[in-house]
Motif scaffolding. Structure first.
Motif, mmCIF file in Angstrom:
data_model
loop_
_atom_site.group_PDB
_atom_site.id
_atom_site.type_symbol
_atom_site.label_atom_id
_atom_site.label_comp_id
_atom_site.label_asym_id
_atom_site.label_seq_id
_atom_site.Cartn_x
_atom_site.Cartn_y
_atom_site.Cartn_z
ATOM 1 N N TYR A 184 -6.927 1.607 -7.669
ATOM 2 C CA TYR A 184 -7.971 0.978 -7.575
ATOM 3 C C TYR A 184 -9.044 2.245 -6.947
ATOM 4 N N HIS A 185 -10.022 2.800 -8.014
ATOM 5 C CA HIS A 185 -10.904 3.572 -7.616
ATOM 6 C C HIS A 185 -12.235 3.549 -7.201
ATOM 7 N N VAL A 228 -2.784 -6.710 2.374
ATOM 8 C CA VAL A 228 -2.951 -5.664 2.711
ATOM 9 C C VAL A 228 -4.758 -5.390 3.026
ATOM 10 N N HIS A 229 -5.598 -4.798 4.137
ATOM 11 C CA HIS A 229 -7.024 -4.760 4.048
ATOM 12 C C HIS A 229 -7.182 -3.009 4.628
ATOM 13 N N LEU A 280 1.186 -1.308 0.413
ATOM 14 C CA LEU A 280 -0.221 -0.014 -0.181
ATOM 15 C C LEU A 280 1.229 1.667 0.351
ATOM 16 N N LEU A 281 0.412 1.954 -1.241
ATOM 17 C CA LEU A 281 1.091 2.761 -0.990
ATOM 18 C C LEU A 281 0.455 4.834 -0.469
ATOM 19 N N ILE A 310 -7.291 4.244 -4.056
ATOM 20 C CA ILE A 310 -6.226 3.395 -3.481
ATOM 21 C C ILE A 310 -4.940 3.449 -4.058
ATOM 22 N N THR A 311 -4.080 3.242 -3.950
ATOM 23 C CA THR A 311 -2.539 3.548 -4.760
ATOM 24 C C THR A 311 -1.745 2.664 -4.355
ATOM 25 N N THR A 312 -1.309 1.269 -4.498
ATOM 26 C CA THR A 312 0.325 0.722 -4.238
ATOM 27 C C THR A 312 0.844 0.348 -5.385
#
Length: 234
Positions: free
Chosen positions: A76-77, A52-53, A26-27, A69-71
């Motif tokens: 993810y949008h 990651v949760h 996760l970033l 969410i950026t990894t």
């Protein structure tokens, strides 16, 4: 998955778990409304199996916001909606591309082991693992593959000589015929290709294991990088 906007439904007094791909780092997590939405993160497992949760919880019903969410692998949008009862207990994705890469790596490792163990002349670029093995016996092969010229049957390690079954190739007429093969460690090496073969052991209560070459599937459209799936809380 790239560019997709996923809908997530949460509920008052309930937590929704957004699970990312195992091994994904996760970033950042950014929510449009951080006052009426509680957003946190945690990790399960360790090492390469760590996952990651992202935990999401609304403080009221009839709310709407977005979540990014950026990894280290993707972005993810999500669009979040809150209600009173209906909610998604958990959300995750299926990653066909990653699964395909893992399958190819496993095949490559198996190929390398086979090359060291049974035949230094294996043509690794032509290995075909598309064989179906059916039947039940303690000596049932764990793998079958060919290099375009020979077929290799890998048996469980430690198989005894008394358990080594003879190999028969099944012809177009359905009749089995004994075929020549060589034994090296826990491998049979058959110096020809076949469509169907059978391993047979015993007479009165004969054990039969069937090895069938599977035709290559018709090419299909390339799957999306990730497919959406969820567990509805109700």
């Amino acid at each position: 998955m790239k560019g997709a906007l996923y809908q997530l439904y949460a509920a008052l007094n309930q937590v929704t778990d957004i699970a990312l791909e195992p091994g994904e780092n996760l970033l950042s997590v950014s929510a449009g409304d951080t006052v009426r939405w509680i957003v946190g993160d945690t990790v399960s497992g360790s090492g390469q199996a760590s996952q990651v949760h992202i935990l999401v919880k609304p403080i009221a019903a009839d709310l709407q916001t977005n979540l990014v969410i950026t990894t280290d692998r993707r972005t993810y949008h999500l669009e979040l909606h809150s209600g009173v009862k209906t909610y998604m207990a958990s959300v995750s994705w299926v990653y066909p591309h990653s699964e395909l890469l893992a399958f190819e790596k496993n095949n490559a490792r198996a190929s390398t082991r086979a090359e060291r163990t049974i035949d230094g002349k294996l043509n690794l670029s032509r290995l075909n693992f598309r064989y179906r093995i059916t039947g039940d016996a303690p000596w049932k092969p764990v793998r079958a593959f060919d290099d375009g010229e020979k077929v290799y049957l890998q048996f469980p390690s430690g198989i005894g000589q008394g358990q080594a079954p003879p190999l028969f190739v099944v012809g177009e007429d359905g009749e089995p015929a004994l075929v020549n093969y060589r034994v090296r460690d826990n491998y049979y090496i058959v110096d020809r290709l076949f469509a169907v073969a059978e391993l047979r052991l015993g007479t009165d209560r004969q054990q039969i294991v069937r090895i069938s070459r599977v035709r290559a599937a018709t090419p299909r459209a390339r799957p999306l990088e990730a497919d959406w799936e969820f567990d509805n809380g109700h």
